[in-house]
Design an enzyme around this catalytic site. Structure first.
Site, PDB file in Angstrom:
ATOM      1  N   GLU A 105      -3.817  12.637  86.239  1.00 23.52           N
ATOM      2  CA  GLU A 105      -5.030  12.887  85.452  1.00 23.52           C
ATOM      3  C   GLU A 105      -4.998  12.042  84.181  1.00 23.52           C
ATOM      4  O   GLU A 105      -4.127  11.198  83.984  1.00 23.52           O
ATOM      5  CB  GLU A 105      -5.130  14.367  85.091  1.00 23.52           C
ATOM      6  CG  GLU A 105      -3.948  14.889  84.272  1.00 23.52           C
ATOM      7  CD  GLU A 105      -4.004  16.387  84.063  1.00 23.52           C
ATOM      8  OE1 GLU A 105      -4.815  17.057  84.710  1.00 23.52           O
ATOM      9  OE2 GLU A 105      -3.223  16.885  83.233  1.00 23.52           O
ATOM     10  N   ASP A 119      -4.332  16.577  74.186  1.00 22.24           N
ATOM     11  CA  ASP A 119      -5.244  15.575  74.762  1.00 22.24           C
ATOM     12  C   ASP A 119      -5.924  14.751  73.669  1.00 22.24           C
ATOM     13  O   ASP A 119      -7.163  14.660  73.606  1.00 22.24           O
ATOM     14  CB  ASP A 119      -6.326  16.237  75.610  1.00 22.24           C
ATOM     15  CG  ASP A 119      -5.774  17.115  76.718  1.00 22.24           C
ATOM     16  OD1 ASP A 119      -4.623  16.923  77.115  1.00 22.24           O
ATOM     17  OD2 ASP A 119      -6.520  18.007  77.188  1.00 22.24           O
TER      18      ASP A 119
END
Length: 384
Positions: free
Chosen positions: A202, A35
């Site tokens: 997401e 991420d």
């Protein structure tokens, strides 16, 4: 985002047409990441990369290609958000405004909507300089319309908006107050949703270019990749655009992104597997760069470790694409912490339920006072 509950994917392959992609650009030094959020420091142009877990890992480099050097943790004491003491931090997003850097992060419990988004500030982004301000006002619980993780801030004129969400309800947005530490008190609203994989969307990131706001999202299975899930259900990235940052996003075919719209921009190819959860940064002399994490299929048995990837974007007809021409230099993993062996902790109290109990560089207790220490990826194991 890490640590997602495994869902049964009812897969639609629309938008996943076969495509050729250049392999990731070169990376040297500490290339292990998950991420990633990347920004250039205003004072000297140095690149800083923030990553999920390890209470937000920080690395820096002189260029997008490295060599990346691990600097330390942003918030080694964890978050001050009530109810999340000692819980590790996920999904960073970072921006600069009026002399300060703002780091947004998520806290959550595995497989639940018990989540919140916090924020910290720093004058330089170096470890030891971050001040945690705790909750932003964006949180969720069982039954909420969304899951309050994966924040991204976009500036529109003098206003700022936070996009967020994962699975439940997909992507929502809310206006921030002028201080950027709290929401403005207005209601949040949905800007994107998909039926793919029971709502497997997401990692929203909004990028502005030439009159359009581009909404990048990651779809599919980010993390439970060993053994490999069904082909096409793994992480990949899609994009929509709008003339407004606050809604009206559609894909290249005109499909509303609140109705499963999304044009695929990057998916598994060659040695790159499950790329996703990144953003776009303007790099001087290079152009707009899409960055992300991915699993390297060349890593033999180390099939869960994720690495830093990036590609230059081209913009035919004002839609971002990754070049299908000559591949860039294959990513290297020299001194990558994601490829090193976990060092077990010696002694100490056992971690509590949902606490971290293992991972690269982790020095805390590897036992659990409640639950079992379960491996998620090379960066993180958790008591569940």
């Amino acid at each position: 985002m890490l640590l997602r509950i495994v869902v049964a994917f009812f897969v639609s392959f629309a938008g996943l047409a076969s495509a050729a992609y250049a392999n990731p650009g070169a990376c040297s030094g500490d290339c292990g990441t998950h991420d990633p959020a990347v920004i250039r420091r205003t004072s000297d142009g140095k690149f800083y990369r923030f990553s999920t877990n390890n209470f937000i890992s920080i690395a820096s480099a002189s260029s997008i290609a490295g060599p990346w050097t691990y600097l330390g943790q942003a918030l080694p004491g964890g978050s001050k958000i009530s109810g999340f003491s000692g819980v590790d931090l996920w999904a960073p997003d970072v921006l600069y405004n009026n002399g300060l850097y703002y780091l947004y992060y998520s806290v959550s419990s595995f497989g639940t909507q018990n989540s919140a988004i916090g924020v910290a500030t720093s004058p330089s982004m170096d470890p030891g300089t971050w001040t945690d301000h705790g909750a932003t006002g964006v949180s969720s619980k069982t039954g909420s319309a969304y899951n309050a993780i994966d924040a991204n801030i976009v500036k529109v004129g003098s206003d700022f908006y936070m996009s967020f969400g994962s699975f439940w309800g997909a992507i929502y947005q809310v206006k921030m107050d002028s201080g950027l530490l709290k929401t403005a008190g207005t209601s949040s609203y949905q800007i994107a949703w998909t039926s793919f994989g029971n709502g497997a969307m997401e990692g929203a990131f909004i990028y502005y270019r030439s009159g359009y706001y581009y909404l990048f999202t990651s779809w599919g299975n980010c993390c439970q990749l060993v053994p490999r899930p069904a082909a096409g259900t793994e992480y990949h990235m899609r994009v929509c655009r709008s003339t407004s940052a606050t809604g009206g996003f559609k894909d290249k075919n005109g499909v509303d992104c609140k109705s499963s719209g999304g044009t695929t921009i990057l998916e598994s190819h060659d040695y790159v597997y499950a790329p996703g959860h990144g953003g776009v940064i303007d790099v001087p002399g290079v152009g707009a760069v899409l960055y992300y994490h991915y699993v390297n299929n060349n890593q033999g048995t180390n099939q869960a470790a994720t690495y830093f990837g990036w590609n230059v974007l081209e913009w035919p007809s004002d839609w971002p694409v990754i070049s299908t021409g000559t591949s860039t230099t294959t990513t290297t993993t020299t001194t990558s912490r994601a490829a090193q062996t976990t060092t077990p902790a010696a002694g100490g109290n056992c971690a509590s339920l949902y606490g971290q109990c293992g991972g690269q560089g982790f020095t805390g207790p590897t036992c659990c006072s409640s639950g079992t220490c379960k491996y998620s990826n090379d960066w993180y194991s958790q008591c569940l």
